[in-house]
Write an enzyme that holds these catalytic residues in place. Sequence first.
Site, PDB file in Angstrom:
ATOM      1  N   SER A   9     -89.929 -57.092 -36.609  1.00  0.00           N
ATOM      2  CA  SER A   9     -89.627 -57.539 -35.247  1.00  0.00           C
ATOM      3  C   SER A   9     -88.579 -56.647 -34.604  1.00  0.00           C
ATOM      4  CB  SER A   9     -89.114 -58.981 -35.256  1.00  0.00           C
ATOM      5  OG  SER A   9     -87.769 -59.038 -35.718  1.00  0.00           O
ATOM      6  N   ASP A  10     -88.544 -56.667 -33.301  1.00  0.00           N
ATOM      7  CA  ASP A  10     -87.467 -56.022 -32.569  1.00  0.00           C
ATOM      8  C   ASP A  10     -86.222 -56.901 -32.755  1.00  0.00           C
ATOM      9  OD1 ASP A  10     -86.138 -54.248 -30.942  1.00  0.00           O
ATOM     10  OD2 ASP A  10     -87.090 -54.903 -29.099  1.00  0.00           O
ATOM     11  N   ALA A  11     -85.047 -56.342 -32.538  1.00  0.00           N
ATOM     12  CA  ALA A  11     -83.807 -57.083 -32.750  1.00  0.00           C
ATOM     13  C   ALA A  11     -83.777 -58.376 -31.939  1.00  0.00           C
ATOM     14  CB  ALA A  11     -82.600 -56.216 -32.404  1.00  0.00           C
ATOM     15  N   ASN A  12     -83.615 -59.469 -32.628  1.00  0.00           N
ATOM     16  CA  ASN A  12     -83.498 -60.811 -32.048  1.00  0.00           C
ATOM     17  C   ASN A  12     -84.749 -61.317 -31.344  1.00  0.00           C
ATOM     18  OD1 ASN A  12     -80.944 -61.338 -33.010  1.00  0.00           O
ATOM     19  ND2 ASN A  12     -79.928 -60.577 -31.182  1.00  0.00           N
ATOM     20  N   SER A  13     -85.871 -60.625 -31.460  1.00  0.00           N
ATOM     21  CA  SER A  13     -87.059 -61.070 -30.729  1.00  0.00           C
ATOM     22  C   SER A  13     -87.601 -62.396 -31.238  1.00  0.00           C
ATOM     23  CB  SER A  13     -88.154 -60.002 -30.753  1.00  0.00           C
ATOM     24  OG  SER A  13     -88.578 -59.751 -32.067  1.00  0.00           O
TER      25      SER A  13
END
Length: 157
Positions: A9-13
């Site tokens: 995942s992208d950061a905090n997605s």
Amino acid sequence: MEFTGFVVSDANSVKSLEKHHYAKDLSDAAVRAFKAGVNMEMAIDFNAYSRHLAAAVQEGQITLQEIEAADRPILEMKVRLGLFEHPYVDEARSQRVLAEPEHRTAARLAAERSAVLLRNEGGLLPLKKSAYTNIAVIGRWPIRNSTRSARGLSSKT
């Protein structure tokens, strides 16, 4: 051809799924992301996976076999990269490797090929105000409301 890698995942997605009202809470966000095929959640501070996937297994929302199947490609990559035998980066070597011309060329080519091109097929643009009631603007929060940053994150305007 079958995909043999893993999805990060992208950061905090994953946590953002709750923030954007796609998931009712972080537990729901973790299960939704996992079921959608996200093997590894990247997050700042804490992640929804570490806090909620064990409970999701206990509640029968996902199985232990699904967790193991999601972990397998990550662990296989770590074995292939030798991260269990040599877990720390040789900083001097990494600086040499990153500076090699063929690596810089490959990085530039990857960046060029990952650019998204938009073609005005069918005369879609410019958008007619009367044709749409909702339009999703995707991007970084400070940028999406800015008219001066329409040329991108690296704009010098």
